[in-house]
Design an enzyme around this catalytic site. Structure first.
Site, PDB file in Angstrom:
ATOM      1  N   LYS A  57       1.977   0.388  15.043  1.00  0.00           N
ATOM      2  CA  LYS A  57       3.362   0.339  15.317  1.00  0.00           C
ATOM      3  C   LYS A  57       4.026  -0.776  16.156  1.00  0.00           C
ATOM      4  CE  LYS A  57       4.743   4.017  13.114  1.00  0.00           C
ATOM      5  NZ  LYS A  57       4.584   3.361  11.599  1.00  0.00           N
TER       6      LYS A  57
ATOM      7  N   TYR B 115      -8.992   5.414   7.847  1.00  0.00           N
ATOM      8  CA  TYR B 115      -9.087   6.176   9.102  1.00  0.00           C
ATOM      9  C   TYR B 115     -10.130   6.822   9.345  1.00  0.00           C
ATOM     10  CZ  TYR B 115      -4.607   3.554  10.284  1.00  0.00           C
ATOM     11  OH  TYR B 115      -3.640   2.425  10.407  1.00  0.00           O
TER      12      TYR B 115
ATOM     13  N   HIS C 100       0.839  -1.215   0.097  1.00  0.00           N
ATOM     14  CA  HIS C 100       0.111  -0.056  -0.004  1.00  0.00           C
ATOM     15  C   HIS C 100       0.731   1.358   0.124  1.00  0.00           C
ATOM     16  CE1 HIS C 100      -3.958  -1.655   1.656  1.00  0.00           C
ATOM     17  NE2 HIS C 100      -3.642  -2.569   0.578  1.00  0.00           N
TER      18      HIS C 100
ATOM     19  N   TYR D  38       4.057   7.028   9.589  1.00  0.00           N
ATOM     20  CA  TYR D  38       3.436   5.898   9.331  1.00  0.00           C
ATOM     21  C   TYR D  38       4.253   4.795   8.496  1.00  0.00           C
ATOM     22  CZ  TYR D  38      -0.696   3.031   8.397  1.00  0.00           C
ATOM     23  OH  TYR D  38      -1.566   1.952   8.661  1.00  0.00           O
TER      24      TYR D  38
ATOM     25  N   PRO E 247      -3.018   0.795  19.021  1.00  0.00           N
ATOM     26  CA  PRO E 247      -3.032   0.365  17.732  1.00  0.00           C
ATOM     27  C   PRO E 247      -3.098   1.275  16.469  1.00  0.00           C
ATOM     28  CG  PRO E 247      -5.029  -0.419  18.588  1.00  0.00           C
ATOM     29  CD  PRO E 247      -4.141   0.215  19.593  1.00  0.00           C
TER      30      PRO E 247
HETATM   31  P1  RFL Z   1       3.134 -11.045  21.774  1.00  0.00           P
HETATM   32  O1  RFL Z   1       2.455 -11.138  20.646  1.00  0.00           O
HETATM   33  O2  RFL Z   1       2.009 -10.735  23.072  1.00  0.00           O
HETATM   34  O3  RFL Z   1       3.643 -12.534  22.270  1.00  0.00           O
HETATM   35  C1  RFL Z   1       4.058 -12.946  23.517  1.00  0.00           C
HETATM   36  C2  RFL Z   1       4.219 -14.253  23.581  1.00  0.00           C
HETATM   37  O4  RFL Z   1       4.641 -14.593  24.993  1.00  0.00           O
HETATM   38  C3  RFL Z   1       3.873 -15.603  25.541  1.00  0.00           C
HETATM   39  N1  RFL Z   1       3.779 -15.559  27.220  1.00  0.00           N
HETATM   40  C4  RFL Z   1       4.806 -16.357  27.635  1.00  0.00           C
HETATM   41  N2  RFL Z   1       5.454 -17.593  27.479  1.00  0.00           N
HETATM   42  C5  RFL Z   1       6.206 -18.139  28.431  1.00  0.00           C
HETATM   43  N3  RFL Z   1       5.955 -18.117  29.665  1.00  0.00           N
HETATM   44  C6  RFL Z   1       5.155 -16.824  30.117  1.00  0.00           C
HETATM   45  N4  RFL Z   1       4.990 -16.376  31.437  1.00  0.00           N
HETATM   46  C7  RFL Z   1       4.618 -16.093  29.025  1.00  0.00           C
HETATM   47  N5  RFL Z   1       3.657 -15.041  28.989  1.00  0.00           N
HETATM   48  C8  RFL Z   1       3.352 -14.832  27.897  1.00  0.00           C
HETATM   49  C9  RFL Z   1       2.315 -15.521  24.937  1.00  0.00           C
HETATM   50  O5  RFL Z   1       1.584 -16.357  24.981  1.00  0.00           O
HETATM   51  C10 RFL Z   1       2.836 -15.099  23.527  1.00  0.00           C
HETATM   52  O6  RFL Z   1       2.682 -16.034  22.601  1.00  0.00           O
HETATM   53  O7  RFL Z   1       4.199  -9.965  21.969  1.00  0.00           O
HETATM   54  P2  RFL Z   1       5.508  -9.698  20.833  1.00  0.00           P
HETATM   55  O8  RFL Z   1       6.018 -11.072  20.370  1.00  0.00           O
HETATM   56  O9  RFL Z   1       6.208  -8.789  21.396  1.00  0.00           O
HETATM   57  O10 RFL Z   1       4.419  -9.036  19.474  1.00  0.00           O
HETATM   58  C11 RFL Z   1       4.036  -7.931  19.609  1.00  0.00           C
HETATM   59  C12 RFL Z   1       2.813  -8.028  18.866  1.00  0.00           C
HETATM   60  O11 RFL Z   1       1.827  -8.966  18.703  1.00  0.00           O
HETATM   61  C13 RFL Z   1       2.014  -6.562  19.001  1.00  0.00           C
HETATM   62  O12 RFL Z   1       2.788  -5.589  19.463  1.00  0.00           O
HETATM   63  C14 RFL Z   1       0.800  -6.251  17.927  1.00  0.00           C
HETATM   64  O13 RFL Z   1       0.085  -7.507  17.888  1.00  0.00           O
HETATM   65  C15 RFL Z   1       0.247  -4.697  18.069  1.00  0.00           C
HETATM   66  N6  RFL Z   1      -0.770  -4.552  16.995  1.00  0.00           N
HETATM   67  C16 RFL Z   1      -0.408  -4.014  15.958  1.00  0.00           C
HETATM   68  N7  RFL Z   1       0.986  -3.809  15.430  1.00  0.00           N
HETATM   69  C17 RFL Z   1       1.418  -3.320  14.082  1.00  0.00           C
HETATM   70  O14 RFL Z   1       2.808  -3.292  14.170  1.00  0.00           O
HETATM   71  N8  RFL Z   1       0.505  -3.029  13.354  1.00  0.00           N
HETATM   72  C18 RFL Z   1      -0.807  -3.339  13.450  1.00  0.00           C
HETATM   73  O15 RFL Z   1      -1.598  -3.119  12.597  1.00  0.00           O
HETATM   74  C19 RFL Z   1      -1.296  -3.713  14.863  1.00  0.00           C
HETATM   75  N9  RFL Z   1      -2.487  -3.761  14.937  1.00  0.00           N
HETATM   76  C20 RFL Z   1      -2.200  -4.757  17.488  1.00  0.00           C
HETATM   77  C21 RFL Z   1      -2.970  -4.468  16.146  1.00  0.00           C
HETATM   78  C22 RFL Z   1      -2.476  -5.165  18.417  1.00  0.00           C
HETATM   79  C23 RFL Z   1      -3.898  -5.494  18.601  1.00  0.00           C
HETATM   80  N10 RFL Z   1      -4.351  -5.998  19.908  1.00  0.00           N
HETATM   81  C24 RFL Z   1      -5.460  -6.941  20.065  1.00  0.00           C
HETATM   82  C25 RFL Z   1      -3.410  -5.759  21.085  1.00  0.00           C
HETATM   83  C26 RFL Z   1      -4.324  -4.494  16.305  1.00  0.00           C
HETATM   84  C27 RFL Z   1      -4.918  -4.916  17.715  1.00  0.00           C
HETATM   85  C28 RFL Z   1      -6.252  -5.109  17.783  1.00  0.00           C
HETATM   86  C1  PHB Z   2      -5.359  -4.069  11.203  1.00  0.00           C
HETATM   87  O1  PHB Z   2      -5.334  -4.420  10.002  1.00  0.00           O
HETATM   88  O2  PHB Z   2      -5.511  -5.063  12.197  1.00  0.00           O
HETATM   89  C2  PHB Z   2      -4.882  -2.907  11.585  1.00  0.00           C
HETATM   90  C3  PHB Z   2      -4.399  -1.925  10.678  1.00  0.00           C
HETATM   91  C4  PHB Z   2      -4.042  -0.533  10.909  1.00  0.00           C
HETATM   92  C5  PHB Z   2      -3.943  -0.261  12.216  1.00  0.00           C
HETATM   93  C6  PHB Z   2      -4.294  -1.334  13.391  1.00  0.00           C
HETATM   94  C7  PHB Z   2      -4.682  -2.475  13.025  1.00  0.00           C
HETATM   95  O3  PHB Z   2      -3.582   0.870  12.706  1.00  0.00           O
END
Ligand code: RFL
Ligand code: PHB
Length: 394
Positions: free
Chosen positions: A297, A201, A72, A385, A293
């Site tokens: 990032k 957005y 994109h 971004y 989110p």
């Molecule tokens: P994670 O993915 O939380 O993984 C951590 C892992 O550690 C395990 N764990 C343990 N394992 C052993 N012993 C323990 N005591 C433990 N405690 C926990 C967990 O089970 C898990 O498997 O962290 P990590 O790897 O640092 O990754 C980070 C990302 O997952 C997170 O930053 C993103 O998902 C955030 N996020 C987004 N980031 C982007 O860059 N672009 C996006 O578009 C974006 N959209 C989002 C998002 C996060 C969202 N939510 C639900 C929080 C959209 C949403 C809705």
């Molecule tokens: C997503 O597709 O889950 C998503 C995309 C952009 C954002 C957050 C989440 O800023």
């Protein structure tokens, strides 16, 4: 068991770090609390910066992403009922983002780890970290009714916001900065074609909305909702009706609805723990910091943290130098705070904040008007971004 680096957590940061270390010939074991299927079932991020795309290529897992992911070069900002495109590609001299789900990134990394025969211990109970203030740290966990121990040189805390690593640091050694927002995001995943070929957005008087996607046939939508809203209270119909009300006329016409295949509410938080290194233990990704989110990032910061960490560990083993590990925290935190600033700012710009009163909405409208009609305003949004390079200037 003995390994060089014990990685706690098999989310994107733990898995990517595992691949980066493997490529450098450094031995690592991953210990994960959940099952592999559970980890894959979490629907989260969708947008990858170029830096993250490059890292996935570097560790050799980029093939499917380049085939199935969508490049994109811009996104729309909708406010006062009208849409305006931020032409990221033009404004940043050719940079883009890749729309490719976190689930797919995780799957690709898991497959590569398995193909290389590397050890991941899933469903490890009661994981604990010990002795990270010495040169002989250890990790213990329970599995199949037995307690196991891993001796290692370093521990990488990639265990997310609720993990055990950050929680094991003595209180006086860590400073935490936090802001919890008074609303959440209700997300829906549906096998329907996206309403638009790029992301939208939305700032509406009814609250923020985001139209995202996972493929040409799978959509991801979010609505700003009060934190008190329970996901069960939102039927699919109620979700689509509310989304329609927040869109513009064109969006309403093009929106294709269908049954949700996932629906959840996520709270929004800004959080940073400083420092990110405690003796022989390092924090990376969500274990150290959370962004709301809105700026997409979180996953990207996780990727840059583990790139810095792998570089520091490679330097330690190859050159017997501690310069990299000594500089790890400061290097990460500079990038982290830049992304925290942008995510916090973008969140405040796009969401309905009743506590700011009617003047708050007027000021948001004026700022949005400035951004979309000013070359430098738009460029500032685009530059943040698409993401900062790994080595950005002083
Ligand atoms: P994670 O993915 O939380 O993984 C951590 C892992 O550690 C395990 N764990 C343990 N394992 C052993 N012993 C323990 N005591 C433990 N405690 C926990 C967990 O089970 C898990 O498997 O962290 P990590 O790897 O640092 O990754 C980070 C990302 O997952 C997170 O930053 C993103 O998902 C955030 N996020 C987004 N980031 C982007 O860059 N672009 C996006 O578009 C974006 N959209 C989002 C998002 C996060 C969202 N939510 C639900 C929080 C959209 C949403 C809705
Ligand atoms: C997503 O597709 O889950 C998503 C995309 C952009 C954002 C957050 C989440 O800023």
């Amino acid at each position: 068991m003995r390994t060089q680096v014990a990685i706690i957590g098999a989310g994107p940061s733990g898995l990517l770090l595992g691949q980066l270390l493997h490529k450098a010939g450094i031995d690592a074991v991953i210990v994960e609390r959940q099952s592999g299927d559970y980890v894959l079932g979490r629907i989260r991020a969708g947008v990858l910066e170029q830096v993250s795309v490059d890292l996935l290529d570097e560790v050799g897992v980029g093939e499917r992403m380049h085939k199935e992911g969508m490049v994109h070069g811009g996104f729309d900002m909708l406010f006062k009922g009208e849409r305006h495109r931020i032409d990221m590609n033009r404004l940043t001299a050719g940079k883009n983002v890749m729309v490719y789900g976190q689930t797919e990134v995780t799957r690709d990394l898991m497959d590569a780890r398995q193909a290389a025969g590397l050890t991941t211990i899933y469903e490890a109970g009661n994981v604990a970290v010990h002795g990270f203030d010495t040169t002989k740290p250890r990790v213990t966990y329970e599995k199949d009714g037995q307690t196991h121990e891993i001796e290692c040189d370093f521990i990488a805390g990639c265990d997310g916001f609720h993990g055990v690593c950050r929680a094991s640091v003595p209180e006086g050694a860590i400073t935490e900065y936090e802001k919890v927002y008074p609303f959440g995001w209700l997300g829906v995943l549906a096998d329907t074609p996206p309403v638009h070929h790029e992301l939208i957005y939305v700032n509406s008087t009814r609250g923020f909305a985001l139209c995202s996607q996972r493929s040409h046939t799978r959509s991801r939508y979010y609505l700003q909702v009060p934190l008190t809203d329970k996901v069960e209270a939102w039927s699919d119909d109620a979700f689509w009706n509310e989304l329609r009300l927040r869109l513009d006329v064109g969006g309403r016409e093009h929106l294709v609805t269908g049954p949700s295949i996932e629906k959840s509410v996520a709270p929004l938080r800004s959080f940073v723990a400083e420092p990110m290194r405690f003796g022989r233990m390092f924090l990376a990704g969500d274990a150290a910091h959370i962004v709301p989110p809105t700026g997409a990032k979180g996953l990207n910061l996780a990727a840059s943290d583990v790139k810095y960490l792998s570089g520091a560990l490679i330097e330690f083993y190859a050159e017997k130098s501690e310069a990299g590990i000594n500089g790890y925290s400061e290097r990460c935190l500079r990038r982290v705070w830049r992304a925290e600033r942008f995510s916090w700012w973008f969140t405040n710009l796009m969401h309905n904040l009743p506590e700011n009163g009617p003047i708050g909405q007027k000021l948001q409208d004026a700022e949005l008007d400035y951004i979309v009609h000013s070359e430098v305003g738009a460029r500032s949004v685009a530059e943040n971004y698409v993401g900062l390079p790994l080595d950005f200037g002083v």
